[in-house]
Design an enzyme around this catalytic site. Sequence first.
Site, PDB file in Angstrom:
ATOM      1  N   CYS A 124      50.340  63.355  38.098  1.00  0.00           N
ATOM      2  CA  CYS A 124      49.748  64.238  38.553  1.00  0.00           C
ATOM      3  C   CYS A 124      48.960  63.761  39.414  1.00  0.00           C
ATOM      4  O   CYS A 124      49.667  64.516  40.881  1.00  0.00           O
ATOM      5  CB  CYS A 124      48.952  65.095  37.691  1.00  0.00           C
ATOM      6  SG  CYS A 124      47.960  66.669  38.671  1.00  0.00           S
ATOM      7  N   CYS A 125      48.509  62.513  39.673  1.00  0.00           N
ATOM      8  CA  CYS A 125      48.022  61.382  41.074  1.00  0.00           C
ATOM      9  C   CYS A 125      49.150  61.756  42.486  1.00  0.00           C
ATOM     10  O   CYS A 125      49.181  61.787  43.205  1.00  0.00           O
ATOM     11  CB  CYS A 125      46.553  60.518  40.611  1.00  0.00           C
ATOM     12  SG  CYS A 125      45.508  61.095  39.924  1.00  0.00           S
ATOM     13  N   CYS A 207      38.858  65.894  41.902  1.00  0.00           N
ATOM     14  CA  CYS A 207      39.149  67.066  41.432  1.00  0.00           C
ATOM     15  C   CYS A 207      38.856  67.145  40.051  1.00  0.00           C
ATOM     16  O   CYS A 207      37.826  66.937  39.406  1.00  0.00           O
ATOM     17  CB  CYS A 207      40.341  66.842  40.923  1.00  0.00           C
ATOM     18  SG  CYS A 207      42.264  66.870  42.234  1.00  0.00           S
ATOM     19  N   CYS A 210      39.074  66.170  36.850  1.00  0.00           N
ATOM     20  CA  CYS A 210      38.931  65.263  36.240  1.00  0.00           C
ATOM     21  C   CYS A 210      37.899  64.483  36.154  1.00  0.00           C
ATOM     22  O   CYS A 210      38.234  62.999  36.780  1.00  0.00           O
ATOM     23  CB  CYS A 210      40.512  64.586  36.512  1.00  0.00           C
ATOM     24  SG  CYS A 210      41.876  64.830  36.449  1.00  0.00           S
ATOM     25  N   CYS A 233      42.980  56.865  42.040  1.00  0.00           N
ATOM     26  CA  CYS A 233      44.227  58.024  41.392  1.00  0.00           C
ATOM     27  C   CYS A 233      45.736  57.547  42.147  1.00  0.00           C
ATOM     28  O   CYS A 233      46.655  58.091  41.954  1.00  0.00           O
ATOM     29  CB  CYS A 233      43.802  58.657  42.111  1.00  0.00           C
ATOM     30  SG  CYS A 233      43.371  58.881  43.744  1.00  0.00           S
TER      31      CYS A 233
HETATM   32  S1  SF4 Z   1      42.813  63.902  39.405  1.00  0.00           S
HETATM   33 FE1  SF4 Z   1      43.109  65.210  38.382  1.00  0.00          FE
HETATM   34  S2  SF4 Z   1      43.871  66.713  39.050  1.00  0.00           S
HETATM   35 FE2  SF4 Z   1      43.497  65.393  40.796  1.00  0.00          FE
HETATM   36  S3  SF4 Z   1      45.429  65.093  41.074  1.00  0.00           S
HETATM   37 FE3  SF4 Z   1      44.949  63.527  40.040  1.00  0.00          FE
HETATM   38  S4  SF4 Z   1      44.848  64.112  37.943  1.00  0.00           S
HETATM   39 FE4  SF4 Z   1      46.719  65.780  39.776  1.00  0.00          FE
END
Ligand code: SF4
Length: 236
Positions: A124-125, A207, A210, A233
């Site tokens: 996701c990151c 985010c 998280c 991240c």
């Molecule tokens: S911090 Fe969480 S929501 Fe944001 S990009 Fe990374 S995994 Fe995705």
Amino acid sequence: MVTIKKNPTAIQAEFIERWNTELDRSTPEEILQWAYTTYSPKLTMGTALGNSGCVILSMLAKLNLYIPIFNLDTGYQFPETLELLDQINTKYGLGIVRCSSEISVTEFETINGGALYELDSDRCCYERKVKVLESIAPKYDAWISGLRRDQSSTRASTPVIGWDAKFGLVKIAPLAHWTNKDVWKRIVEESIPYNKLYDQGYTSIGCKPCTRPTTANEDERAGRWAGKQKTECGLH
Ligand code: SF4
């Protein structure tokens, strides 16, 4: 201007090392001025509008160092962060731009069968942040970040001037040697806008899904990906 692309030559690496040593005890303002003189117009800054970032933004404005500044907008940021971005832009006229993936959050979650931050936060990151920066980085030679050595054990050896092999950029951390206390002192002294989530127990803000507030004995970044092994991240 010194031009450096991926894999610095020995001479370029020596240049970075020399200036890292020379500027290690310089003020953040001196470091920013050096960065601007050395790399602008190929100098940029990335900010998630954390407390350090806000201080650097105020310094850039005060020094009249206008450079392209971006916020990696994952689509999952807190509304408070986006409000702060507008507030900072209005106050300092810095024109911070929100840069995001071409794929909306809704589409992204549909493609991935749900919230990827729960299923695979590293990916996701990568998709929502790192990939976006990978598309920005080739336009620049250097970028400024708000990293500080006291933020966590993994950031304890952050150089003031270093080479960022991930993105092929010189990385400048003007507040590397500042403490959290130094940052808040400046915010209070100069009425610098900051994220109001700090008043609710958050000590590092990423985010929304998280990030949680921290308790008194925890690391500043302990509320990021709490309960997971993950501490960064992938940008730093
Ligand atoms: S911090 Fe969480 S929501 Fe944001 S990009 Fe990374 S995994 Fe995705």
